[in-house]
Write a protein that holds these residues in place. Structure first.
Motif, PDB file in Angstrom:
ATOM      1  N   GLU A  78       0.797  -1.223   0.000  1.00 39.37           N
ATOM      2  CA  GLU A  78       0.000   0.000   0.000  1.00 39.37           C
ATOM      3  C   GLU A  78       0.833   1.279   0.000  1.00 39.37           C
ATOM      4  O   GLU A  78       0.312   2.347  -0.217  1.00 39.37           O
ATOM      5  CB  GLU A  78      -0.931   0.021   1.219  1.00 39.37           C
ATOM      6  CG  GLU A  78      -1.912  -1.122   1.232  1.00 39.37           C
ATOM      7  CD  GLU A  78      -2.843  -1.122   0.042  1.00 39.37           C
ATOM      8  OE1 GLU A  78      -3.289  -0.035  -0.370  1.00 39.37           O
ATOM      9  OE2 GLU A  78      -3.121  -2.209  -0.480  1.00 39.37           O
ATOM     10  N   GLU A  87      -5.592  -3.419  10.611  1.00 39.58           N
ATOM     11  CA  GLU A  87      -5.588  -2.893   9.248  1.00 39.58           C
ATOM     12  C   GLU A  87      -5.258  -3.991   8.242  1.00 39.58           C
ATOM     13  O   GLU A  87      -5.857  -4.066   7.171  1.00 39.58           O
ATOM     14  CB  GLU A  87      -4.588  -1.737   9.124  1.00 39.58           C
ATOM     15  CG  GLU A  87      -4.676  -0.983   7.818  1.00 39.58           C
ATOM     16  CD  GLU A  87      -6.000  -0.262   7.605  1.00 39.58           C
ATOM     17  OE1 GLU A  87      -6.383  -0.094   6.434  1.00 39.58           O
ATOM     18  OE2 GLU A  87      -6.655   0.118   8.586  1.00 39.58           O
ATOM     19  N   LYS A  90      -8.359  -6.185   7.801  1.00 40.97           N
ATOM     20  CA  LYS A  90      -9.335  -5.497   6.950  1.00 40.97           C
ATOM     21  C   LYS A  90      -8.935  -5.576   5.482  1.00 40.97           C
ATOM     22  O   LYS A  90      -9.767  -5.847   4.613  1.00 40.97           O
ATOM     23  CB  LYS A  90      -9.468  -4.030   7.366  1.00 40.97           C
ATOM     24  CG  LYS A  90     -10.243  -3.804   8.622  1.00 40.97           C
ATOM     25  CD  LYS A  90     -10.306  -2.325   8.918  1.00 40.97           C
ATOM     26  CE  LYS A  90     -10.787  -2.060  10.314  1.00 40.97           C
ATOM     27  NZ  LYS A  90     -10.734  -0.626  10.647  1.00 40.97           N
ATOM     28  N   LYS A  91      -7.658  -5.328   5.202  1.00 41.21           N
ATOM     29  CA  LYS A  91      -7.177  -5.394   3.812  1.00 41.21           C
ATOM     30  C   LYS A  91      -7.411  -6.774   3.221  1.00 41.21           C
ATOM     31  O   LYS A  91      -7.841  -6.901   2.075  1.00 41.21           O
ATOM     32  CB  LYS A  91      -5.691  -5.062   3.732  1.00 41.21           C
ATOM     33  CG  LYS A  91      -5.349  -3.644   4.056  1.00 41.21           C
ATOM     34  CD  LYS A  91      -5.389  -2.802   2.824  1.00 41.21           C
ATOM     35  CE  LYS A  91      -4.894  -1.413   3.177  1.00 41.21           C
ATOM     36  NZ  LYS A  91      -5.690  -0.382   2.570  1.00 41.21           N
ATOM     37  N   ILE A  93      -9.557  -9.193   4.235  1.00 46.03           N
ATOM     38  CA  ILE A  93     -10.972  -9.547   4.149  1.00 46.03           C
ATOM     39  C   ILE A  93     -11.644  -8.861   2.960  1.00 46.03           C
ATOM     40  O   ILE A  93     -12.434  -9.478   2.242  1.00 46.03           O
ATOM     41  CB  ILE A  93     -11.707  -9.206   5.458  1.00 46.03           C
ATOM     42  CG1 ILE A  93     -11.298 -10.189   6.551  1.00 46.03           C
ATOM     43  CG2 ILE A  93     -13.224  -9.215   5.279  1.00 46.03           C
ATOM     44  CD1 ILE A  93     -11.839  -9.855   7.919  1.00 46.03           C
ATOM     45  N   TYR A  94     -11.325  -7.605   2.741  1.00 44.62           N
ATOM     46  CA  TYR A  94     -12.022  -6.832   1.715  1.00 44.62           C
ATOM     47  C   TYR A  94     -11.304  -6.791   0.371  1.00 44.62           C
ATOM     48  O   TYR A  94     -11.750  -6.104  -0.537  1.00 44.62           O
ATOM     49  CB  TYR A  94     -12.303  -5.416   2.228  1.00 44.62           C
ATOM     50  CG  TYR A  94     -13.242  -5.436   3.410  1.00 44.62           C
ATOM     51  CD1 TYR A  94     -14.554  -5.869   3.259  1.00 44.62           C
ATOM     52  CD2 TYR A  94     -12.810  -5.073   4.679  1.00 44.62           C
ATOM     53  CE1 TYR A  94     -15.422  -5.917   4.341  1.00 44.62           C
ATOM     54  CE2 TYR A  94     -13.675  -5.125   5.768  1.00 44.62           C
ATOM     55  CZ  TYR A  94     -14.973  -5.540   5.585  1.00 44.62           C
ATOM     56  OH  TYR A  94     -15.828  -5.600   6.651  1.00 44.62           O
ATOM     57  N   SER A  95     -10.235  -7.530   0.233  1.00 51.46           N
ATOM     58  CA  SER A  95      -9.554  -7.555  -1.065  1.00 51.46           C
ATOM     59  C   SER A  95     -10.232  -8.550  -1.995  1.00 51.46           C
ATOM     60  O   SER A  95     -10.850  -9.519  -1.546  1.00 51.46           O
ATOM     61  CB  SER A  95      -8.072  -7.914  -0.884  1.00 51.46           C
ATOM     62  OG  SER A  95      -7.938  -9.212  -0.366  1.00 51.46           O
ATOM     63  N   ASP A  96     -10.110  -8.295  -3.289  1.00 48.16           N
ATOM     64  CA  ASP A  96     -10.640  -9.284  -4.227  1.00 48.16           C
ATOM     65  C   ASP A  96      -9.625 -10.412  -4.371  1.00 48.16           C
ATOM     66  O   ASP A  96      -8.540 -10.378  -3.791  1.00 48.16           O
ATOM     67  CB  ASP A  96     -11.001  -8.643  -5.574  1.00 48.16           C
ATOM     68  CG  ASP A  96      -9.813  -8.064  -6.328  1.00 48.16           C
ATOM     69  OD1 ASP A  96      -8.680  -8.559  -6.156  1.00 48.16           O
ATOM     70  OD2 ASP A  96     -10.021  -7.118  -7.111  1.00 48.16           O
ATOM     71  N   GLU A  99      -6.054  -9.515  -5.556  1.00 56.04           N
ATOM     72  CA  GLU A  99      -5.322  -8.772  -4.522  1.00 56.04           C
ATOM     73  C   GLU A  99      -4.884  -9.707  -3.400  1.00 56.04           C
ATOM     74  O   GLU A  99      -3.762  -9.613  -2.922  1.00 56.04           O
ATOM     75  CB  GLU A  99      -6.194  -7.663  -3.914  1.00 56.04           C
ATOM     76  CG  GLU A  99      -6.453  -6.499  -4.819  1.00 56.04           C
ATOM     77  CD  GLU A  99      -7.448  -5.522  -4.215  1.00 56.04           C
ATOM     78  OE1 GLU A  99      -7.216  -4.310  -4.342  1.00 56.04           O
ATOM     79  OE2 GLU A  99      -8.450  -5.975  -3.609  1.00 56.04           O
ATOM     80  N   TYR A 100      -5.781 -10.600  -2.984  1.00 60.79           N
ATOM     81  CA  TYR A 100      -5.454 -11.549  -1.917  1.00 60.79           C
ATOM     82  C   TYR A 100      -4.277 -12.435  -2.324  1.00 60.79           C
ATOM     83  O   TYR A 100      -3.372 -12.687  -1.525  1.00 60.79           O
ATOM     84  CB  TYR A 100      -6.672 -12.397  -1.558  1.00 60.79           C
ATOM     85  CG  TYR A 100      -6.425 -13.325  -0.392  1.00 60.79           C
ATOM     86  CD1 TYR A 100      -6.471 -12.845   0.910  1.00 60.79           C
ATOM     87  CD2 TYR A 100      -6.119 -14.671  -0.591  1.00 60.79           C
ATOM     88  CE1 TYR A 100      -6.232 -13.688   1.987  1.00 60.79           C
ATOM     89  CE2 TYR A 100      -5.876 -15.515   0.481  1.00 60.79           C
ATOM     90  CZ  TYR A 100      -5.936 -15.017   1.762  1.00 60.79           C
ATOM     91  OH  TYR A 100      -5.681 -15.832   2.826  1.00 60.79           O
TER      92      TYR A 100
END
Length: 128
Positions: A78, A87, A90-91, A93-96, A99-100
């Motif tokens: 990032e 943080e 969160k990154k 869990i909410y990444s596609d 991205e993961y």
């Protein structure tokens, strides 16, 4: 002055992380955990590994490894200042999916360097 290669950046960060703990009482446990970290990520996935490390709040070596992983991964992916485990979770869990996978790839590369540096810098026996 020549620019550092990307692998040198991984190595430098891992070396700094290991040197922060190499004189601590829990250094042998940290070394043992660092040696297992790449296989933990491979076998269980990055998010599961992060959740496991976070669940071990009372363990200084788990807390430090998670802090080191979060700091590097968030800095690397990032280019920001956030480096908390919250943080990072969160990154992840909410990444596609792509991205993961990228986060996992970067985390694995860092984990391998952390393992190498722990083996090289921390003397003594390994503990589990």
């Amino acid at each position: 002055m020549m620019k550092k290669l990307h692998e040198q950046e991984f190595a430098e960060c891992a070396w700094k992380c290991v040197n922060k703990v190499k004189n601590e009482k829990y250094k042998d446990k940290y070394k043992s955990l660092a040696k297992r970290l790449p296989s933990m990520i491979n076998a269980n996935g990055l998010l599961t590994t992060v959740a496991f490390l976070k669940s071990k709040k009372g363990s200084k070596e788990h807390t430090e490894i998670l802090k080191h992983l979060a700091t590097f991964l968030l800095k690397e992916t990032e280019k920001g200042n956030n480096s908390t485990d919250e943080e990072l979770i969160k990154k992840l869990i909410y990444s596609d999916f792509s991205e993961y996978l990228y986060y996992t790839k970067v985390a694995l590369r860092f984990a391998v360097w952390l393992k190498r540096m722990a083996e090289a810098e921390i003397e003594g026996t390994d503990e589990d």
